[in-house]
Design a protein around this motif. Structure first.
Motif, mmCIF file in Angstrom:
data_model
loop_
_atom_site.group_PDB
_atom_site.id
_atom_site.type_symbol
_atom_site.label_atom_id
_atom_site.label_comp_id
_atom_site.label_asym_id
_atom_site.label_seq_id
_atom_site.Cartn_x
_atom_site.Cartn_y
_atom_site.Cartn_z
ATOM 1 N N VAL A 23 0.806 -1.228 0.000
ATOM 2 C CA VAL A 23 0.000 0.000 0.000
ATOM 3 C C VAL A 23 0.835 1.272 0.000
ATOM 4 N N PHE A 28 -4.978 6.615 0.531
ATOM 5 C CA PHE A 28 -5.372 5.966 1.782
ATOM 6 C C PHE A 28 -6.625 5.109 1.617
ATOM 7 N N VAL A 29 -7.588 5.562 0.834
ATOM 8 C CA VAL A 29 -8.835 4.803 0.654
ATOM 9 C C VAL A 29 -8.542 3.453 -0.002
ATOM 10 N N GLU A 30 -7.711 3.460 -1.040
ATOM 11 C CA GLU A 30 -7.353 2.205 -1.699
ATOM 12 C C GLU A 30 -6.513 1.330 -0.773
ATOM 13 N N GLU A 32 -6.659 1.202 2.410
ATOM 14 C CA GLU A 32 -7.576 0.647 3.399
ATOM 15 C C GLU A 32 -8.306 -0.576 2.836
ATOM 16 N N GLU A 33 -8.694 -0.510 1.563
ATOM 17 C CA GLU A 33 -9.364 -1.638 0.922
ATOM 18 C C GLU A 33 -8.438 -2.851 0.826
ATOM 19 N N ILE A 35 -5.915 -3.532 2.775
ATOM 20 C CA ILE A 35 -5.752 -4.050 4.143
ATOM 21 C C ILE A 35 -6.979 -4.851 4.552
ATOM 22 N N ASP A 36 -8.159 -4.310 4.279
ATOM 23 C CA ASP A 36 -9.392 -5.015 4.631
ATOM 24 C C ASP A 36 -9.491 -6.360 3.913
ATOM 25 N N GLU A 50 -7.059 -1.692 13.122
ATOM 26 C CA GLU A 50 -7.305 -0.249 13.192
ATOM 27 C C GLU A 50 -6.044 0.507 13.595
ATOM 28 N N LYS A 53 -3.947 0.811 10.510
ATOM 29 C CA LYS A 53 -4.509 1.836 9.619
ATOM 30 C C LYS A 53 -4.217 3.244 10.139
ATOM 31 N N ASP A 54 -4.341 3.428 11.449
ATOM 32 C CA ASP A 54 -4.032 4.736 12.046
ATOM 33 C C ASP A 54 -2.568 5.093 11.843
ATOM 34 N N ASP A 57 -2.083 6.086 8.249
ATOM 35 C CA ASP A 57 -2.620 7.430 8.036
ATOM 36 C C ASP A 57 -1.681 8.487 8.612
#
Length: 94
Positions: A23, A28-30, A32-33, A35-36, A50, A53-54, A57
């Motif tokens: 990543v 960040f949106v991509e 996050e996807e 990672i999910d 989380e 992700k933090d 970010d």
């Protein structure tokens, strides 16, 4: 941070590093996807996900601010150098 005794596993450092490389250049949106999608394949502790992700970010925010600071520093340096050149003493004319 205290580890709670659950059947879920936390992202270990190797997994975090692999995800970080995947990543690295994504928005960040991509990111996050990605990672999910990765954590949906296993039974991961949502709190550790989380936290990752933090941290990602926060890293992105630091990189953005560093780029802004570098740009501002270059502008300041250019202004100072221009001022010094304009005010440099001229040799006396004979």
């Amino acid at each position: 941070m205290e580890q709670q005794n659950t059947s879920q596993k936390a992202l270990d450092p190797l997994e975090r590093a692999k995800l970080g490389f995947k990543v690295f250049n994504l928005p960040f949106v991509e990111a996050e996807e990605v990672i999910d999608d990765y954590v949906n394949q296993g039974n991961y502790d949502p709190a550790s996900v989380e936290l990752f992700k933090d941290q990602l970010d926060t890293q992105r925010h630091i990189q953005e601010k560093s780029a802004e600071l570098l740009s501002t520093s270059a502008q300041i340096f250019r202004q100072v150098l221009s001022s010094v050149i304009k005010n440099w003493p001229k040799p006396p004319e004979e």
